[in-house]
Design an enzyme around this catalytic site. Structure first.
Site, PDB file in Angstrom:
ATOM      1  N   HIS A 188       0.813  -1.345   0.138  1.00  0.00           N
ATOM      2  CA  HIS A 188      -0.140  -0.045  -0.010  1.00  0.00           C
ATOM      3  C   HIS A 188       0.829   1.198  -0.019  1.00  0.00           C
ATOM      4  O   HIS A 188       2.095   1.254  -0.133  1.00  0.00           O
ATOM      5  CB  HIS A 188      -0.884   0.009   1.020  1.00  0.00           C
ATOM      6  N   ARG A 219      -6.585  -0.032  29.411  1.00  0.00           N
ATOM      7  CA  ARG A 219      -5.251   0.362  29.404  1.00  0.00           C
ATOM      8  C   ARG A 219      -4.943   0.977  28.188  1.00  0.00           C
ATOM      9  O   ARG A 219      -5.615   0.848  27.275  1.00  0.00           O
ATOM     10  CB  ARG A 219      -4.145  -0.744  29.439  1.00  0.00           C
TER      11      ARG A 219
END
Ligand SMILES: Cc1ncc(COP(=O)(O)O)c(C=O)c1O
Length: 394
Positions: A188, A219
């Site tokens: 990409h 978290r």
């Protein structure tokens, strides 16, 4: 042979050297500050408030759909429109997460969904959301799609895994929807080998994406979001807070290696997309005008077109098959992205009424008459000449 993917990184040697030094010195390689630094830099580049990095574009799509379900914006059984020409893991999370995928046909001259094809679909079937793919750096009238979605209360989200850097009517693709996904797969626009991200301007939704990205825990959320959750669920000790799981999630985290690579490659992104754009224009000027062989493809409606591959839709399957034979051993070719998704075995297996969805569609013509080859930033003048010669010779 001109390969689909020419190198793993832009400025490969320099990038590998920096990576080796980074790994030698690093004392922490699972998700951490390098990924968070990349997220800030990428959000800034894209012009969105939040970026959540994950380990692939497919994971970005999965996390996005799961987060929409977790936050109540989509419910099991909802109809969700998607671009009929896309990649498998754009449509798959819809099926995996209990939604009903509704293919929306694309235009032959932009390869993308337009307001016209969307109107046709919603005339037949109501949809709650539209997961639009911006295919191969192109778009159609996405501004009108936004207006239509607003008027009809359809949630618009973008799969921008193939269009990083394209600008349409002064705005980057990936900034038209509520949230958008990106891929940093090696083939990409910019590579972290494997990698992806989701961008959004909604802070609470970004927090939900972080919950989905890692196990359902809190978290890597801001203190404010952690406190909100811990108060709501009466989690008041560190002993438990690190192991409390608030909503459905996965482990889709990238590593510090990807976070570090992302920073290096993002540093080159303007150069990468400029070179690809120059290649694209040279090839488009020579190839797309052969109207007896190829269907016309529009690109002048975009302010800046950014792609990593060059698509061609032939006037017949025979012309396409002859080209495939002619390019054998010289130019690596492949179908246009994943072709018509409704023609893929997984779709036929899991969606019972698939046959009724898209009969004689443009997507099917693209599937049967289309091909693409790589548009690498490091294509040489000689390679460009070989491509143009093969595609323009009788
Ligand atoms: C439109 C689209 N969405 C999603 C993906 C998945 O990205 P990844 O390969 O990083 O999982 C791709 C991959 O090619 C793609 O083309």
């Amino acid at each position: 042979m001109i390969k689909l993917i020419k190198s793993t990184f832009y400025k490969e040697e320099e990038t590998k050297k920096r990576l080796i030094e980074f790994i030698k010195k690093a004392n922490w390689l699972s998700f951490g500050p390098q990924c968070e630094k990349f997220e800030k830099e990428f959000a800034k580049y894209q012009g969105r408030k939040h970026c959540v990095m994950v380990n692939s574009g497919s994971s970005a799509n999965l996390a996005l759909i799961q987060a929409l379900i977790n936050s109540g914006k989509l419910k099991s059984g909802n109809n969700v429109g998607f671009s009929a020409v896309t990649w498998s893991t754009n449509a798959m999370p819809l099926i995996q997460l209990g939604l009903n995928p509704i293919p929306v046909d694309v235009e032959l001259d932009t390869l993308n969904v337009s307001s016209r094809t969307l109107i046709k679909t919603i005339g037949k079937t109501e949809i709650k959301a539209l997961f639009l793919t911006n295919l191969l750096g192109f778009c159609d009238d996405i501004d009108k799609i936004v207006k239509l979605c607003k008027a009809l209360n359809i949630l618009l989200i973008e799969d921008n895994c193939e269009s990083l850097g394209t600008v349409y009517k002064g705005k980057k693709l990936g900034n038209y929807g509520y949230a958008s996904t990106f891929s940093f797969y090696v083939g990409h626009h910019m590579s972290t080998v494997e990698g992806g991200a989701i961008c959004t301007d909604d802070e609470d939704f970004a927090a939900m994406l972080r919950i989905v990205r890692a196990h359902g825990w809190d978290r890597n959320l801001s203190l404010q979001h952690q406190n909100h959750l811990r108060n709501k669920f009466k989690v008041n000790s560190t002993f438990y807070s690190r192991y409390t799981f608030y909503d459905l999630g996965y482990n889709l985290r990238p590593t510090e290696i990807q976070g570090y690579l992302g920073q290096i490659q993002l540093g080159h992104i303007n150069e990468i997309i400029k070179l690809r754009n120059q290649n694209f224009l040279k090839m488009a000027n020579a190839i797309y005008k052969l109207s007896d062989k190829y269907l016309p493809i529009k690109y002048n409606h975009m302010d800046f077109h950014s792609n990593f591959a060059f698509p061609v839709v032939c006037r017949s399957q025979k012309i396409r098959d002859d080209l495939v034979a002619k390019c054998a051993g010289k130019i690596e070719l492949r179908p246009i992205v994943g072709g018509d998704m409704t023609n893929q075995p997984f779709f036929k297996k899991h969606i019972r009424n698939y046959g009724e969805l898209l009969k004689e569609s443009n997507a099917r013509r693209i599937h049967e008459q289309g091909l693409y080859f790589g548009n690498n930033p490091e294509l040489t003048q000689k390679e460009l000449e070989i491509i143009i010669k093969i595609f323009t010779s009788p």
